[in-house]
Motif scaffolding. Structure first.
Motif, PDB file in Angstrom:
ATOM      1  N   ALA A 152      23.452  20.528 -10.710  1.00 44.75           N
ATOM      2  CA  ALA A 152      22.861  21.177 -12.355  1.00 44.75           C
ATOM      3  C   ALA A 152      23.838  21.739 -12.278  1.00 44.75           C
ATOM      4  O   ALA A 152      24.623  21.883 -13.394  1.00 44.75           O
ATOM      5  CB  ALA A 152      21.449  22.101 -11.971  1.00 44.75           C
ATOM      6  N   SER A 179      20.251  22.162 -17.120  1.00 47.30           N
ATOM      7  CA  SER A 179      21.023  22.511 -16.719  1.00 47.30           C
ATOM      8  C   SER A 179      20.255  23.806 -15.605  1.00 47.30           C
ATOM      9  O   SER A 179      20.224  24.304 -14.847  1.00 47.30           O
ATOM     10  CB  SER A 179      22.463  21.833 -15.953  1.00 47.30           C
ATOM     11  OG  SER A 179      22.397  20.629 -16.624  1.00 47.30           O
ATOM     12  N   THR A 189      21.994  19.164 -22.470  1.00 44.07           N
ATOM     13  CA  THR A 189      22.082  18.912 -21.018  1.00 44.07           C
ATOM     14  C   THR A 189      22.292  20.747 -20.561  1.00 44.07           C
ATOM     15  O   THR A 189      21.838  20.363 -19.193  1.00 44.07           O
ATOM     16  CB  THR A 189      22.800  18.284 -20.831  1.00 44.07           C
ATOM     17  OG1 THR A 189      21.914  16.754 -21.597  1.00 44.07           O
ATOM     18  CG2 THR A 189      23.022  17.591 -19.516  1.00 44.07           C
ATOM     19  N   LEU A 216      26.361  19.093 -13.699  1.00 44.27           N
ATOM     20  CA  LEU A 216      26.240  19.040 -14.803  1.00 44.27           C
ATOM     21  C   LEU A 216      26.761  19.804 -15.508  1.00 44.27           C
ATOM     22  O   LEU A 216      27.181  19.276 -16.910  1.00 44.27           O
ATOM     23  CB  LEU A 216      24.676  18.306 -15.142  1.00 44.27           C
ATOM     24  CG  LEU A 216      24.210  16.936 -15.034  1.00 44.27           C
ATOM     25  CD1 LEU A 216      23.159  17.364 -14.459  1.00 44.27           C
ATOM     26  CD2 LEU A 216      24.801  15.991 -15.545  1.00 44.27           C
ATOM     27  N   ILE A 217      26.326  21.026 -15.487  1.00 49.37           N
ATOM     28  CA  ILE A 217      26.813  21.701 -16.246  1.00 49.37           C
ATOM     29  C   ILE A 217      28.022  21.968 -16.860  1.00 49.37           C
ATOM     30  O   ILE A 217      28.977  21.403 -17.641  1.00 49.37           O
ATOM     31  CB  ILE A 217      26.657  23.201 -15.812  1.00 49.37           C
ATOM     32  CG1 ILE A 217      24.953  23.808 -16.405  1.00 49.37           C
ATOM     33  CG2 ILE A 217      27.631  24.556 -16.975  1.00 49.37           C
ATOM     34  CD1 ILE A 217      24.595  25.333 -15.809  1.00 49.37           C
TER      35      ILE A 217
END
Length: 67
Positions: A12, A43, A39, A15-16
């Motif tokens: 996560a 996340s 998103t 993804l950030i």
């Protein structure tokens, strides 16, 4: 379970960082920037949920030790 929560939190976080690079700060609510912001928020929610899960498992373990 602990390893799984750590792995999900790291994914996560990745993804950030990735989606942070996709945000156009001149127009943050247009096009792909909106998807990137959604998103990022999702996340952050995953990281929060994994932290809550780790704490709840720790509490569960302490309660079992007490009994």
């Amino acid at each position: 379970m602990k390893i799984l929560t750590i792995i999900l939190s790291i994914l996560a976080l990745g993804l950030i960082v990735f989606n942070f690079t996709k945000v156009d700060f001149n127009a943050p609510f247009e096009g792909e920037s909106t998807i990137a912001l959604i998103t990022i928020v999702a996340s952050l929610c995953v990281i929060l949920m994994m932290a809550i899960l780790r704490v709840s498992k720790r509490i569960e373990q302490k309660v079992k030790e007490r009994n």
